[in-house]
Design a protein around this motif. Structure first.
Motif, PDB file in Angstrom:
ATOM      1  N   THR A 171       1.600   5.920   4.225  1.00 29.35           N
ATOM      2  CA  THR A 171       1.944   6.901   3.196  1.00 29.35           C
ATOM      3  C   THR A 171       2.941   6.258   2.248  1.00 29.35           C
ATOM      4  N   GLY A 172       2.471   5.719   1.174  1.00 31.80           N
ATOM      5  CA  GLY A 172       3.358   5.087   0.217  1.00 31.80           C
ATOM      6  C   GLY A 172       2.617   4.681  -1.026  1.00 31.80           C
ATOM      7  N   PHE A 173       3.376   4.277  -2.041  1.00 30.63           N
ATOM      8  CA  PHE A 173       2.778   3.777  -3.263  1.00 30.63           C
ATOM      9  C   PHE A 173       3.758   2.859  -3.973  1.00 30.63           C
ATOM     10  N   SER A 174       3.241   1.753  -4.522  1.00 32.17           N
ATOM     11  CA  SER A 174       4.026   0.846  -5.348  1.00 32.17           C
ATOM     12  C   SER A 174       3.219   0.499  -6.584  1.00 32.17           C
ATOM     13  N   ASP A 175       3.893   0.433  -7.736  1.00 31.64           N
ATOM     14  CA  ASP A 175       3.195   0.037  -8.953  1.00 31.64           C
ATOM     15  C   ASP A 175       3.177  -1.471  -9.146  1.00 31.64           C
ATOM     16  N   GLN A 176       3.791  -2.231  -8.218  1.00 31.77           N
ATOM     17  CA  GLN A 176       3.795  -3.687  -8.344  1.00 31.77           C
ATOM     18  C   GLN A 176       2.367  -4.239  -8.361  1.00 31.77           C
ATOM     19  N   CYS A 177       1.555  -3.756  -7.460  1.00 34.13           N
ATOM     20  CA  CYS A 177       0.145  -4.147  -7.401  1.00 34.13           C
ATOM     21  C   CYS A 177      -0.624  -3.014  -6.749  1.00 34.13           C
ATOM     22  N   PHE A 178      -1.658  -2.540  -7.406  1.00 33.13           N
ATOM     23  CA  PHE A 178      -2.485  -1.511  -6.774  1.00 33.13           C
ATOM     24  C   PHE A 178      -3.912  -1.585  -7.294  1.00 33.13           C
ATOM     25  N   LEU A 179      -4.824  -1.254  -6.402  1.00 33.77           N
ATOM     26  CA  LEU A 179      -6.250  -1.160  -6.701  1.00 33.77           C
ATOM     27  C   LEU A 179      -6.651   0.292  -6.513  1.00 33.77           C
ATOM     28  N   VAL A 180      -7.326   0.864  -7.499  1.00 35.69           N
ATOM     29  CA  VAL A 180      -7.685   2.277  -7.431  1.00 35.69           C
ATOM     30  C   VAL A 180      -8.987   2.502  -8.185  1.00 35.69           C
ATOM     31  N   TYR A 203      17.847   5.149 -10.837  1.00 32.55           N
ATOM     32  CA  TYR A 203      18.003   4.620 -12.187  1.00 32.55           C
ATOM     33  C   TYR A 203      16.684   4.572 -12.959  1.00 32.55           C
ATOM     34  N   ALA A 204      15.581   4.920 -12.310  1.00 35.26           N
ATOM     35  CA  ALA A 204      14.278   4.882 -12.975  1.00 35.26           C
ATOM     36  C   ALA A 204      13.778   6.266 -13.361  1.00 35.26           C
ATOM     37  N   GLY A 205      14.592   7.287 -13.167  1.00 35.62           N
ATOM     38  CA  GLY A 205      14.192   8.620 -13.579  1.00 35.62           C
ATOM     39  C   GLY A 205      12.949   9.115 -12.856  1.00 35.62           C
ATOM     40  N   GLU A 206      12.178   9.940 -13.556  1.00 33.76           N
ATOM     41  CA  GLU A 206      10.953  10.517 -12.981  1.00 33.76           C
ATOM     42  C   GLU A 206       9.787   9.606 -13.337  1.00 33.76           C
ATOM     43  N   LEU A 207       9.693   8.482 -12.647  1.00 37.89           N
ATOM     44  CA  LEU A 207       8.790   7.416 -13.050  1.00 37.89           C
ATOM     45  C   LEU A 207       7.392   7.547 -12.446  1.00 37.89           C
ATOM     46  N   PHE A 208       6.498   6.693 -12.896  1.00 40.20           N
ATOM     47  CA  PHE A 208       5.098   6.681 -12.474  1.00 40.20           C
ATOM     48  C   PHE A 208       4.968   6.597 -10.954  1.00 40.20           C
ATOM     49  N   GLU A 209       5.741   5.710 -10.326  1.00 42.30           N
ATOM     50  CA  GLU A 209       5.653   5.552  -8.872  1.00 42.30           C
ATOM     51  C   GLU A 209       5.936   6.855  -8.145  1.00 42.30           C
ATOM     52  N   LYS A 210       6.976   7.553  -8.552  1.00 41.37           N
ATOM     53  CA  LYS A 210       7.324   8.831  -7.923  1.00 41.37           C
ATOM     54  C   LYS A 210       6.201   9.848  -8.089  1.00 41.37           C
ATOM     55  N   ARG A 211       5.641   9.898  -9.269  1.00 42.45           N
ATOM     56  CA  ARG A 211       4.577  10.859  -9.550  1.00 42.45           C
ATOM     57  C   ARG A 211       3.336  10.563  -8.700  1.00 42.45           C
ATOM     58  N   MET A 212       2.999   9.279  -8.588  1.00 38.27           N
ATOM     59  CA  MET A 212       1.852   8.899  -7.772  1.00 38.27           C
ATOM     60  C   MET A 212       2.094   9.217  -6.299  1.00 38.27           C
ATOM     61  N   TYR A 213       3.283   8.858  -5.809  1.00 41.11           N
ATOM     62  CA  TYR A 213       3.608   9.154  -4.409  1.00 41.11           C
ATOM     63  C   TYR A 213       3.507  10.656  -4.151  1.00 41.11           C
ATOM     64  N   SER A 214       4.076  11.455  -5.044  1.00 39.96           N
ATOM     65  CA  SER A 214       4.085  12.907  -4.849  1.00 39.96           C
ATOM     66  C   SER A 214       2.672  13.473  -4.825  1.00 39.96           C
ATOM     67  N   GLY A 220      -2.475  14.723   0.814  1.00 38.34           N
ATOM     68  CA  GLY A 220      -2.877  14.050   2.041  1.00 38.34           C
ATOM     69  C   GLY A 220      -3.647  12.771   1.812  1.00 38.34           C
ATOM     70  N   LEU A 221      -3.298  12.038   0.760  1.00 43.86           N
ATOM     71  CA  LEU A 221      -3.973  10.787   0.433  1.00 43.86           C
ATOM     72  C   LEU A 221      -3.137   9.601   0.904  1.00 43.86           C
ATOM     73  N   ILE A 222      -3.786   8.490   1.180  1.00 42.56           N
ATOM     74  CA  ILE A 222      -3.068   7.366   1.772  1.00 42.56           C
ATOM     75  C   ILE A 222      -3.332   6.066   1.004  1.00 42.56           C
ATOM     76  N   ARG A 223      -2.507   5.080   1.321  1.00 43.38           N
ATOM     77  CA  ARG A 223      -2.651   3.715   0.819  1.00 43.38           C
ATOM     78  C   ARG A 223      -3.070   2.811   1.964  1.00 43.38           C
ATOM     79  N   ILE A 224      -3.917   1.837   1.651  1.00 42.23           N
ATOM     80  CA  ILE A 224      -4.209   0.798   2.639  1.00 42.23           C
ATOM     81  C   ILE A 224      -3.672  -0.539   2.116  1.00 42.23           C
ATOM     82  N   THR A 225      -3.045  -1.293   3.012  1.00 43.32           N
ATOM     83  CA  THR A 225      -2.431  -2.572   2.658  1.00 43.32           C
ATOM     84  C   THR A 225      -3.017  -3.668   3.524  1.00 43.32           C
TER      85      THR A 225
END
Length: 307
Positions: A171-180, A203-214, A220-225
């Motif tokens: 259960t996580g998300f990073s904008d460093q590298c992602f395939l979708v 310090y990043a406010g309401e950023l893309f990563e937070k929105r994607m994680y939320s 109930g969606l997941i990440r595979i690494t």
């Protein structure tokens, strides 16, 4: 499949003046439908554009976009207001507009996105991408995929649900590298809130990563690494900026302390009055995802390949 990356004022020279962009693409070892650069928040636009045009002429990339030219259309499409990026005295817009622009313009069935300070390790290959796509097709609970990152300080812990076929389900998300899958990224998905997203930097406010994680946590969606394929995340700044030490002004110190205090108060209200919790409702997950455990990352990966 589409490849997107970004650059901005403090790193565009490293991306466009040398061969970093070529390396980023070549190390993926994939044939892309399109290769696109997003340019964000640069001062000397004309100069940066000349280098971007040169990259197109050399067929390194197929096109480039200045994010600012399309901001209104992008925010309207995703039902996001400009003010909504601001939180606890900080603004997450400039951290977010790169991947949002990529989502907006992507024409391939799948989007592979890298921030420009990230790159696949040499020889890692692209087989992980095809394997990840097969996993996504089999299981619609899988929303995004990525290789393992080598800077273990990025996340203190990995919330592992299970491991299968060399993929860690978490259960996580990073904008460093992602395939979708592009279609799933182009919906109205950026206005959810989940208390677990409070782990992202203040310090990043309401950023893309937070929105994607939320969004992922709420649905109930997941990440595979991929546990045996790695990418590097390195500090990337233009020449002359690498060794510059910025002294913290009184204004900056006060702002950070005020943001920390405000965030603490806001989280306390959310937790104690509204009952928000970091615990996720695993009943949304498919059978077999109910026994989630938290494993420190150092125990997940002992050493990256090639290190």
């Amino acid at each position: 499949m589409s490849f997107f990356t970004n650059c901005y004022e403090n790193d565009w020279e490293r991306v466009l003046k040398g061969d970093r962009l070529e390396q980023m693409i070549d190390r993926c070892e994939l044939t892309f439908y399109e290769k696109i650069l997003i340019i964000n928040n640069v001062k000397d636009r004309a100069t940066v554009e000349q280098y971007a045009i040169n990259a197109v002429n050399r067929k390194v990339i197929d096109a480039y976009y200045f994010a600012e030219d399309h901001m209104d259309a992008i925010l309207a499409k995703y039902n996001i207001t400009r003010e909504s990026f601001k939180l606890d005295f900080f603004d997450g817009y400039y951290y977010s507009i790169g991947p949002l622009t990529a989502a907006y313009f992507c024409k391939g069935q799948y989007l592979l996105y890298f921030t420009c300070d990230c790159m696949m390790q040499e020889g890692a290959g692209g087989s992980w991408v095809y394997a990840a796509i097969e996993e996504m097709k089999r299981n619609r609970y899988i929303f995004v995929a990525n290789p393992m990152w080598t800077d273990f300080t990025y996340e203190a812990e990995l919330k592992i649900i299970k491991t299968s076929n060399h993929f860690i389900h978490s259960t996580g998300f990073s904008d460093q590298c992602f395939l979708v899958e592009t279609e799933r990224l182009q919906g109205d998905i950026y206005n959810c809130y989940n208390y677990g997203s409070e782990k992202y930097p203040y310090y990043a406010g309401e950023l893309f990563e937070k929105r994607m994680y939320s969004y992922m946590a709420t649905h109930g969606l997941i990440r595979i690494t991929r546990d045996d394929i790695f990418y590097d995340h390195v500090k990337l700044l233009n020449e002359g900026l690498m060794d510059v030490q910025k002294s913290k002004t009184l204004k900056v110190v006060v702002k950070r302390k005020a943001a920390t205090w405000k965030r603490w108060c806001r989280k306390a209200v959310l937790r104690r009055i509204f009952g928000h919790t970091k615990q996720l409702d695993y009943s949304h997950f498919e059978s077999g995802y109910t026994n989630a455990v938290i494993v420190p990352m150092a125990k997940v990966v002992l050493a990256p390949s090639g290190s």
